[in-house]
Design a protein around this motif. Structure first.
Motif, PDB file in Angstrom:
ATOM      1  N   CYS A  47       9.631  16.198  -3.025  1.00 56.26           N
ATOM      2  CA  CYS A  47      10.352  17.470  -2.994  1.00 56.26           C
ATOM      3  C   CYS A  47       9.670  18.467  -2.065  1.00 56.26           C
ATOM      4  CB  CYS A  47      10.490  18.049  -4.403  1.00 56.26           C
ATOM      5  SG  CYS A  47      11.698  17.156  -5.426  1.00 56.26           S
TER       6      CYS A  47
ATOM      7  N   ASP B 133      10.645  18.035   1.523  1.00 59.39           N
ATOM      8  CA  ASP B 133      12.062  18.136   1.858  1.00 59.39           C
ATOM      9  C   ASP B 133      12.450  19.603   2.035  1.00 59.39           C
ATOM     10  OD1 ASP B 133      14.812  16.467   1.601  1.00 59.39           O
ATOM     11  OD2 ASP B 133      15.059  18.490   0.762  1.00 59.39           O
TER      12      ASP B 133
ATOM     13  N   ALA C 149      19.696  17.461  -3.923  1.00 57.25           N
ATOM     14  CA  ALA C 149      18.541  17.047  -3.111  1.00 57.25           C
ATOM     15  C   ALA C 149      17.408  16.567  -4.019  1.00 57.25           C
ATOM     16  CB  ALA C 149      18.073  18.198  -2.227  1.00 57.25           C
TER      17      ALA C 149
ATOM     18  N   LEU D 126      15.886  12.657  -4.490  1.00 59.31           N
ATOM     19  CA  LEU D 126      14.451  12.361  -4.360  1.00 59.31           C
ATOM     20  C   LEU D 126      13.875  11.791  -5.654  1.00 59.31           C
ATOM     21  CD1 LEU D 126      13.460  15.430  -2.207  1.00 59.31           C
ATOM     22  CD2 LEU D 126      13.660  13.040  -1.470  1.00 59.31           C
TER      23      LEU D 126
END
Length: 139
Positions: free
Chosen positions: A25, A28, A87, A91
């Motif tokens: 995370c 990203d 998102a 992940l």
């Protein structure tokens, strides 16, 4: 019959999964936001304890950190953020795959985590919406 906690490999596997997810995370551009700010210094351990209990393992979270109402209030009031959620969930799935968890147990874990994440949207407008004494969100 074993629990999902047993099927994923227990606490150490969950802790490694949480640490890997956190790292993914942070790397990203969409998912990083909630992880960039100083949070609880033992976030990964607390999440692993929560997951352990949710998956049928020992009551590590409620035994030492709080209850479901506490968790929901902690995450409440940030508005709906579907793109961020997606998102982070993508992940999480990747971290599960990389963790070596049995694929069927990993699918069940990812499905639970998605449901739990989506359920938090009910309290997007504030912690005052979270009822007292919520039952623990088990898989």
């Amino acid at each position: 019959m074993t629990s999902l906690y047993d099927d994923v490999g227990g606490f150490d596997v969950l802790l490694a999964l949480c640490c890997r997810w956190h790292d993914l995370c942070l790397a990203d551009p969409v998912a990083a936001h909630p992880f960039e700010h100083p949070g609880h210094p033992q976030h990964n351990e607390r999440l692993a304890a929560y997951l352990a209990e949710a998956l049928g393992g020992p009551a590590l979270f409620t035994g030492g950190y709080g209850d479901e109402t506490y968790v929901q209030r902690l995450h409440a009031g940030n508005g709906e953020h579907v793109e961020l959620d997606e998102a982070c969930l993508t992940l999480f799935d990747r971290a599960v795959e990389e963790s070596g968890i049995d694929p069927e147990a990993g699918r069940r874990l990812s499905s639970y985590f998605r449901r739990a994440t989506e359920a938090q949207r009910a309290y997007a407008d504030g912690p005052h919406l979270v009822p007292d004494d919520l039952p623990f969100n088990r898989a």
